[in-house]
Each structure stands twice: as C-alpha cells, then as structure tokens.
Design a protein around this motif. Structure first.
Motif, mmCIF file in Angstrom:
data_model
loop_
_atom_site.group_PDB
_atom_site.id
_atom_site.type_symbol
_atom_site.label_atom_id
_atom_site.label_comp_id
_atom_site.label_asym_id
_atom_site.label_seq_id
_atom_site.Cartn_x
_atom_site.Cartn_y
_atom_site.Cartn_z
ATOM 1 N N GLY A 90 12.353 49.330 78.233
ATOM 2 C CA GLY A 90 10.960 49.465 78.634
ATOM 3 C C GLY A 90 10.066 48.415 77.999
ATOM 4 O O GLY A 90 9.117 47.928 78.627
ATOM 5 N N GLU A 91 10.366 48.039 76.768
ATOM 6 C CA GLU A 91 9.565 47.023 76.090
ATOM 7 C C GLU A 91 9.754 45.644 76.715
ATOM 8 O O GLU A 91 8.857 44.802 76.664
ATOM 9 C CB GLU A 91 9.944 46.982 74.605
ATOM 10 C CG GLU A 91 9.520 48.231 73.843
ATOM 11 C CD GLU A 91 10.068 48.270 72.429
ATOM 12 O OE1 GLU A 91 10.835 47.337 72.080
ATOM 13 O OE2 GLU A 91 9.749 49.217 71.680
ATOM 14 N N GLU A 92 10.909 45.421 77.321
ATOM 15 C CA GLU A 92 11.192 44.128 77.942
ATOM 16 C C GLU A 92 10.789 44.080 79.415
ATOM 17 O O GLU A 92 10.702 42.989 79.997
ATOM 18 C CB GLU A 92 12.678 43.815 77.816
ATOM 19 C CG GLU A 92 13.165 43.671 76.383
ATOM 20 C CD GLU A 92 14.664 43.504 76.299
ATOM 21 O OE1 GLU A 92 15.322 43.564 77.373
ATOM 22 O OE2 GLU A 92 15.190 43.317 75.182
ATOM 23 N N ALA A 93 10.524 45.233 80.017
ATOM 24 C CA ALA A 93 10.262 45.284 81.458
ATOM 25 C C ALA A 93 8.816 44.915 81.777
ATOM 26 O O ALA A 93 7.908 45.102 80.958
ATOM 27 C CB ALA A 93 10.568 46.685 81.989
ATOM 28 N N LEU A 94 8.616 44.394 82.991
ATOM 29 C CA LEU A 94 7.274 44.163 83.500
ATOM 30 C C LEU A 94 6.679 45.487 83.963
ATOM 31 O O LEU A 94 7.425 46.423 84.320
ATOM 32 C CB LEU A 94 7.322 43.178 84.669
ATOM 33 C CG LEU A 94 7.771 41.750 84.329
ATOM 34 C CD1 LEU A 94 7.915 40.942 85.617
ATOM 35 C CD2 LEU A 94 6.793 41.095 83.377
ATOM 36 N N PRO A 95 5.361 45.613 83.981
ATOM 37 C CA PRO A 95 4.754 46.856 84.471
ATOM 38 C C PRO A 95 5.169 47.139 85.915
ATOM 39 O O PRO A 95 5.267 46.231 86.740
ATOM 40 C CB PRO A 95 3.252 46.581 84.370
ATOM 41 C CG PRO A 95 3.136 45.540 83.310
ATOM 42 C CD PRO A 95 4.351 44.678 83.459
ATOM 43 N N THR A 96 5.432 48.388 86.214
ATOM 44 C CA THR A 96 5.811 48.787 87.561
ATOM 45 C C THR A 96 4.576 49.054 88.403
ATOM 46 O O THR A 96 3.508 49.394 87.873
ATOM 47 C CB THR A 96 6.705 50.044 87.523
ATOM 48 O OG1 THR A 96 7.117 50.374 88.852
ATOM 49 C CG2 THR A 96 5.964 51.230 86.919
#
Length: 475
Positions: A90-96
């Motif tokens: 989650g820390e590495e993901a772009l906002p959904t």
C-alpha cells in the motif's frame, strides 16, 4: 494455521494492522471429487485449504492507496509478515480511483438467516457422493452394454468466507458448490480416436448432489449417441438453431460479466450509448425476457454481501459487506441496470446495483422444453454446447468459439442425425434481439463457464439465423 479458527485469524490480523484502515478475508475451503474414465472410477480425493487476504488502506493527501496480499497455508507465526507485506504494498501503490469510505456495521449486510459468526467453518467430504457413486455404477454397466464409454468428473466444494474490517464489520457466508460433467463416447471414438465415432456431453450444477440423477444423465447421453448413427456434412452458413439452456448460460454469462457500468459509461462496451453515457433504458430483446440475479433464490443461493480481495472495475473491496438484493439487469426486454460499485454509481448517476453471483433468464409465458421446441422445427440445428469462446469485438460483444460434443440436424420435428462441428461468430446481445422463442427456464451449467460461474438458470432459445461462420475440423 489449521489449528487456529478462521475467526481468530481475522481478529489477530486486524490487531496487527498499522495501516489507516484494514480488511481481512479468510476463506476456508474443503473439497471432494470423483473422476472416471472408460466406465470405471479412477481416482477420488478430498482436500482442505485456507486463504488469508489482507487489504491495507493508506490514506494520503493525494488519495487512498491500497495494498493487498493473499497467501495459503499461513502459520500463526507468519501472519504478521502477511500484514506487513500488504501494508508495504500500500505504501508503494498509487492512489486508487475507486476509493469509498468503508462500510460500518450499521450499513453492512445483516442476513436474517446467516450462520453465526462464531460457528465452525462448513465442510464437505466424500459422503457428498453417497447417491452419485451407485448411480455411476449402474450407468457404467448400461453404457458398456450399449458400446459406449463414459468419462467425467464430479466435485463438491464448500467455502466459508469470513470478512472483518477495522470499522467493525464482521460477516460470514458458507457457499456449497457442486458440478458433475459426463462425456460419452461411442465405440469408434473411444477405441480409434477422434473423428471415428461420436461424443456427447451433459453437465449439471448442484448445491449438495441430492438433485443429481445419474441415470437420467446417462440416458440423455445414450439418446444423443444414438442420434449420431447418421452423419450429415453441412456447409457453413446461418441456420435456424435451438440453443439448450447450457449453451444459453454461456452466452448470458459473457453478457453479464461485460455489463459493467464504468466501462459502459467510458464508451468501451456494447452497453455504451453512441452519444455518451450508457444504454440503460434501451430495448435489447424482442421477446419480453427478463435477466436477473437474486442472492436468495432457492437452489441458486449465493453470498448476500460483497466480499472482494482488491479494488476493481466490476467489484471492489471498498464495498465489502454491501448488502445484495434481487436486481433486474434486463426487464421485459429493456436494459434496466449495469453492475456498479458505490463509486461508479456516483460517477454514472445510475442506481447502485452491485454484482451478484448468480444469473437467471426468464420469460413469463416460456413453457416449452427443448424436445417440444425440436418438435416444432421444420429444419434446423440443435446445438448442445459451446467451447473455447473468446471476445472478438467488445463494442458489439461479438464472440467466436467452437461447437463441441454434438450438433444435430432437426428435420420435420425430430432429430435425424449429427452434423460436423463449426466455428461460430455471435454476440449474446444480438442473439437476444433476434431470438424468436424462449422456453421454460431450468437450472443450467454452461460448458465454457462451468468451472467459475455455476449458479445459472436459463431457457432454451430459438434463433432463426445463428451464424456458423466456418466448418471446424474439431471433434
């Protein structure tokens, strides 16, 4: 973690979570199966398994980023590693772009007849086949005497899903799912290989196998093998065709899985309006057909709430716990709804109509059986099952695929022989527009979708010009 209750796994994972919000799903699955070939049982077995999914939400000034990780066979001392892995993702993901507030217990589904949260996970075992095995023995004996060989597979699975969220939602659903597939081969096909005889297939979905009549299945296979004693070669072309419920189930499953509100609003699908927006309100079927889903429909019961393991265009974890209710997708021939998440319902301006795990096509005055429709046919084809279906054009939902295990010629109200296989090109949306007769709706198992979407009930359909685009050498 086989010794730890799934409910305890949910609670422990939520305790370990450091993300802004968290969801945990535990799926406890048990399965039993039978396999047979050449009129003899070959293998059987039973399995148990558990999958743990952690969905971690990281809320930032730019939006909500989601990390999700799933693992099987997680031990107690490995649970924290799974939670941390989801949080790191989650820390590495772009906002959904499909974020919505998580549901609270007050907003989530509260089934009136739900199994208590603390009850043990449901399970199955080989006793599920107590009525099937003797029937197979009788079927093997009759098939052997008739020069046929039976091959097939039966499986019964029970999955208990436990959902817990950091907002306090606690829900569970126990889902039994059973299927039986039986293939019969005539002596030439079984002994000398493809092209030298004939094969036929029947299948049935079930919740517990109490409604499976193996004798009836074998009788139908014997009838179809008998039809094939006369072989007729036909050229490609458009033929009046009767599609039995199993073939209709595959076509309607393709339609339903592509009836996505977001994709339609973005102009991607056959349900997109030419001038923007969606085709909700347009007439799709000439006949007064209704296509609907109902999680509480007897015999086709499915989860009464959303339980997803990740964000998505059709189903999203942000809606986990959302109550599901009867929804008409097509009402008396008109497109009435598309599958929506809470987020897409906001953006499209259409009502919230979430994806449901069953599907029924029905016409109020549809009463004819396949045999009765055959008796009403001067000349046409009876197409028993479809195979290897793929999308050619999303804008029209044009599909291509092959016929398999039985295409039969109908002349003067009776089946007079088997014909060669074809490749077809058809759209289920176009089929609804062109269908001229719908029979009685019955439970149906599609051949193409029999592994993943089993809870359907369909009528046979008569189409005056089904497109058999080329002759296929498949057998």
């Amino acid at each position: 973690m086989s010794g730890t209750a799934p409910q305890a796994v949910v609670e422990r994972a939520l305790e370990l979570a450091r993300a802004d919000e968290c969801m945990v799903l535990v799926e406890e699955t048990s399965s039993a199966n039978l396999r047979w070939a050449g009129n003899s049982l070959t293998t059987n077995g039973a399995t148990r398994g558990r999958t743990v999914t952690v969905v971690a939400l990281n809320r930032t000034s730019r939006g909500v980023a989601v990390g999700t990780r799933s693992r099987t066979g997680v031990r107690d001392d490995e649970l924290e590693d799974l939670v941390r892995a989801a949080e790191a993702a989650g820390e590495e993901a772009l906002p959904t772009d499909d974020a919505s507030p998580l549901l609270t217990p007050e907003d989530a589904c509260a089934p009136a007849k739900a199994t208590p949260w603390d009850a043990p996970a449901a399970a199955t075992d080989m006793s599920a086949f107590s009525g099937v095995a003797p029937g197979l023995g009788r079927a093997f004996e009759r098939a052997g005497a008739g020069g046929r060989r039976l091959y097939g597979y039966a499986e019964h699975t029970v999955t208990s899903t436990f959902l817990g969220t950091s907002t306090g939602v606690r829900l569970r659903h126990d889902q039994p799912t059973g299927t039986i597939d039986v293939n019969a081969k005539s002596a030439g096909e079984a002994e000398s290989g493809p092209g030298t005889g004939h094969s036929a297939w029947v299948g049935q979905a079930t919740r517990d196998f109490s409604d499976v009549d193996v004798d009836a299945l074998e009788h139908e296979l014997g009838r179809r093998i008998g039809w094939a004693e006369r072989r007729v070669d036909l050229a490609a072309g458009r033929y009046e065709t009767i599609l039995p419920p199993s073939a209709v189930a595959d076509m309607m499953a393709f339609l339903y899985l592509n009836a996505n509100g977001r994709d339609a609003a973005e102009g991607r699908t056959v349900f997109s309006a030419p001038d923007g927006g969606t085709r909700v309100g347009d007439r799709l079927a000439t006949l007064p057909l209704t296509l609907f889903s109902d999680p509480h429909l007897p015999g086709l019961e499915c989860s009464p709430f959303v339980s997803a393991t990740a964000p998505g265009r059709r189903v999203t974890a942000f809606d986990n716990g959302l109550p599901l209710r009867r929804t008409e997708w097509i009402s008396s021939g008109e497109l009435a709804a598309l599958t929506q998440t809470r987020r897409t319902a906001e953006t499209t301006g259409l009502p919230l109509t979430a994806f449901i795990g069953n599907l029924v096509l029905w016409q109020a005055d549809g009463a004819a059986t396949v045999d009765e429709m055959v008796a009403q046919t001067e000349r046409g084809l009876l197409l028993t099952c479809l195979w290897y279906m793929r999308t050619v054009d999303p804008q029209s939902l044009l599909l291509t695929g092959l016929t398999r295990d039985g295409v039969y010629l109908v002349e003067n109200g009776r089946v007079t022989g088997a014909v060669n296989n074809f490749r077809f090109n058809e759209s289920p949306v176009s089929l609804l527009e062109r269908a001229v007769q719908a029979g009685a709706t019955v439970p149906a198992l599609g051949r193409e979708f029999g592994d993943g979407f089993t809870r359907t009930a369909m009528p046979p359909l008569r189409v005056p010009d089904f497109n058999m685009s080329t002759v296929s050498q498949a057998s």
